[in-house]
Design a protein around this motif. Sequence first.
Motif: not given
Length: 241
Positions: A200-202, A204, A207, A220
């Motif tokens: 979801r957070y690429d 990261d 995150h 978010d």
Amino acid sequence: MSIKIESIGLPPAARTVSDKKNSTDFEGRLRQVLAEQSPQAAAARQAQLKMHMCQLELARSLFEETDGAELDAMPGTIPIGGQDSLDGLTDRRIFDSPPTHGRALTGSSSPVTAAPRVQSPAMEQIIQQAAASHDMDPELIRSVIRTESAFDPKAKSPAGAQGLMQLMPDTAAELGVTDPFDPEQNVMAGTRYLRQLLDRYDGDLDHALAAYNWGMGNVDRHGLERLPEETRNYLARVRQS
């Protein structure tokens, strides 16, 4: 007229019976002190010290073997789960709810990490299997488990988070978990959820871990700039574990 004063020599005072008795008492005490410094006395003191050390080690080992239920009743910290529901499903938590991981039972805002339990070969096998199934670093899974539950499969927080990776009941149900205290089900589901957060957070990690602890809705909405202190401490503990 000058007056010359000459010094008068006095004879030494004679020792009385009392003086002789005091001298004898002093010599007796001195011999007693010297006797206490003998090798036998020193060995006896060392043996007594070793006995106290053995008692301390026994008490420490008994404490480390205390089960999760007893730990819940003790002052300290039991890390608490704080996941939102899965991506694409309804978020049932209030966005601005405070994080519950790392909150001390005494009410202190400073997290206290419980002593980690010994990781068993069976647990390592589960971690390796979960890592391979979800393309995750097994060390990250170990760190999350260590921070969340100190490898106690029966851990349960006051907020209701359960098991090794401290899954909230709603999250566990959405992940298909039927027994959150089953180590394999809990670790596989928790790893799957963490994998979804990373996607979801690429990728990261900060995150993803913040969402695991504080909730996706909070991350978010506020990002990492407004992370509560407890969540910041949580990120540091996972990275240092």
